[in-house]
Design an enzyme around this catalytic site. Structure first.
Site, PDB file in Angstrom:
ATOM      1  CB  SER A 176      -0.952   0.008   1.192  1.00  0.00           C
ATOM      2  OG  SER A 176      -0.236  -0.141   2.386  1.00  0.00           O
ATOM      3  CG  HIS A 204      -3.719  -0.735  -2.582  1.00  0.00           C
ATOM      4  ND1 HIS A 204      -4.135   0.575  -2.623  1.00  0.00           N
ATOM      5  CD2 HIS A 204      -3.518  -1.017  -1.270  1.00  0.00           C
ATOM      6  CE1 HIS A 204      -4.166   1.077  -1.401  1.00  0.00           C
ATOM      7  NE2 HIS A 204      -3.793   0.127  -0.557  1.00  0.00           N
ATOM      8  CE  LYS A 233      -7.225   0.282   0.036  1.00  0.00           C
ATOM      9  NZ  LYS A 233      -7.410   1.440   0.904  1.00  0.00           N
TER      10      LYS A 233
HETATM   11  C1  LIG Z   1      -3.357  -3.442   1.728  1.00  0.00           C
HETATM   12  C2  LIG Z   1      -4.572  -2.951   2.456  1.00  0.00           C
HETATM   13  N1  LIG Z   1      -5.360  -3.849   3.067  1.00  0.00           N
HETATM   14  C3  LIG Z   1      -6.469  -3.468   3.708  1.00  0.00           C
HETATM   15  C4  LIG Z   1      -6.837  -2.149   3.774  1.00  0.00           C
HETATM   16  C5  LIG Z   1      -8.066  -1.795   4.533  1.00  0.00           C
HETATM   17  O1  LIG Z   1      -9.142  -1.616   3.681  1.00  0.00           O
HETATM   18  P1  LIG Z   1     -10.365  -0.691   4.138  1.00  0.00           P
HETATM   19  O2  LIG Z   1      -9.974   0.707   3.873  1.00  0.00           O
HETATM   20  O3  LIG Z   1     -11.513  -1.157   3.335  1.00  0.00           O
HETATM   21  O4  LIG Z   1     -10.541  -0.922   5.603  1.00  0.00           O
HETATM   22  C6  LIG Z   1      -6.051  -1.182   3.144  1.00  0.00           C
HETATM   23  C7  LIG Z   1      -6.355   0.262   3.122  1.00  0.00           C
HETATM   24  O5  LIG Z   1      -7.125   0.891   3.654  1.00  0.00           O
HETATM   25  C8  LIG Z   1      -4.886  -1.591   2.478  1.00  0.00           C
HETATM   26  O6  LIG Z   1      -4.091  -0.692   1.901  1.00  0.00           O
END
Ligand SMILES: Cc1ncc(COP(=O)(O)O)c(C=O)c1O
Length: 382
Positions: A176, A204, A233
């Site tokens: 991320s 992502h 996203k």
């Molecule tokens: C790699 C990754 N996993 C999980 C999440 C969590 O997702 P959410 O925003 O839907 O809680 C994120 C970012 O927010 C992320 O970058």
């Protein structure tokens, strides 16, 4: 209170203090943040679906038909026909037997890892995995073994060095903050050789990598046991999901605490997400446009001296010291471009970055403007 006051002061003294910025227009390439019109170069709305007319209409239709809140948890009264439809759509998109929606990606990682990994598990986890994976590991009863970032040799050595009854390898597919992609084919190979499960976080990657945007299994053409993702996203809505075989999904329905003990997502966001999947399944032009923009921006940034070669929309520029990153970001904001400085605890102390992200809705003119302004600011401030 003194303790909290001291800790807060320490955060400020180290240039790590963060403030919330407020948008007053939709999450589009041009938006308004804290009253200032900006070109947005840091959004996860990679395909522009947050503000897509068809997606919005689907949500409006849902609010008219179902109302606003879901009114219950998934196993009581909060599951609507729309939740079922979306779960079937996600499973089909990801070529899996089943899928289960969570309230966000964070809760999906937390709930999946902690439900699966009992005390007999060894969890092999990449050092740069997302916080939600780290927290899911901590919440589980498994033994956590961290391997060096995207280093399959280190992973293999650590797997060989440990004796375990049950094991799992967990990794982001697209990381991320760094935007690089895990070596999933090698990870799957190691998992097969040592009889480990694989869990890949496609947060992502969904709607982003692979010609059809299906994520890491399409990009690498390989089989992953459990895929986690988010709808927040590229899908432009809210919610998280997990995909796997039928028994994995059935087990999680029965044992995953973040799935069970929380009110279900509103039909409004579920309906929007269904519409987003319909859009990208019918026509992959947004995905191809995004991939083209990634290449274009990386090429332009290389021409001004940055060694970037991202295959994902996340293109980090390493700055290092926190105050320098803040200054760089502020100068870009003065020029009308929003790229925040990402600092500890999101990245290591002293490794602050500018996290640029590109969207399908940007055009070459926007990207040229960004490249020129970054070059100007770099020459002035660095
Ligand atoms: C790699 C990754 N996993 C999980 C999440 C969590 O997702 P959410 O925003 O839907 O809680 C994120 C970012 O927010 C992320 O970058």
């Amino acid at each position: 209170m003194l303790d909290i006051n001291n800790k807060l002061q320490e955060i400020k003294d180290n240039n790590l203090y963060r403030e919330i910025r407020y948008l007053s227009k939709p999450q589009d390439k041009i938006t308004v943040i804290d009253g200032k019109k900006v070109l947005l170069m840091s959004s996860n709305n990679y395909l522009g679906l947050c503000n897509n007319n068809k997606v919005k209409q689907a949500s409006i239709d849902a609010i008219n038909k179902y109302g606003l809140g879901s009114g219950g948890s998934r196993l009581t009264t909060g599951s609507y026909d729309l939740h079922k439809e979306l779960e079937e759509k996600i499973a089909k998109f990801k070529n899996c037997e089943g899928a289960l929606i969570f309230n966000n990606g964070y809760m999906a990682n937390l709930g999946v890892i902690s439900a699966i990994c009992d005390e007999e598990y060894y969890i092999f986890s990449d050092e740069l995995n997302h916080a939600s994976i780290i927290d899911g590991c901590k919440l589980s009863k498994g033994k956590i073994v961290i391997y060096k970032h995207n280093d399959v040799n280190d992973l293999k050595e650590k797997v060989k060095a440990n004796k375990f009854k049950k094991g799992i390898i967990v990794t982001d597919s697209v990381f991320s903050m760094d935007g690089d992609i895990a070596n999933i084919p090698e990870i799957v190979k190691i998992a097969k050789e040592y009889n480990l499960l694989t869990l890949v976080d496609d947060a992502h990657a969904t709607g982003v990598i692979g010609k059809l945007g299906k994520g890491s299994s399409e990009y690498f053409n390989c089989d992953i046991d459990i895929t986690v993702g988010t709808l927040s996203k590229a899908i432009g809505s809210e919610g998280g999901f997990v995909c796997g075989n039928k028994n994995v999904i059935d087990f999680l329905k029965n044992r995953s605490r973040s799935f069970i003990f929380s009110t279900a997502l509103s039909p409004v966001v579920i309906s929007g997400a269904i519409s987003s999947f319909d859009i990208i399944q019918n026509d992959n032009s947004l995905i191809l446009k995004l991939q083209n923009n990634i290449e274009y921006l990386c090429r332009g940034l290389r021409l001004i001296g940055y060694e970037v070669d991202s295959k994902s929309p996340i293109i980090p520029i390493m700055i290092g010291e926190e105050d320098k990153a803040l200054k760089f970001s502020k100068s870009l904001l003065d020029e009308g471009i929003y790229i925040p400085a990402i600092r500890y605890p999101t990245v290591k102390k002293g490794y602050a970055i500018l996290r640029i992200t590109v969207m399908a809705t940007h055009d070459y003119e926007d990207l040229d403007f960004v490249i020129n302004k970054i070059n100007e600011v770099k020459n002035k401030t660095m």
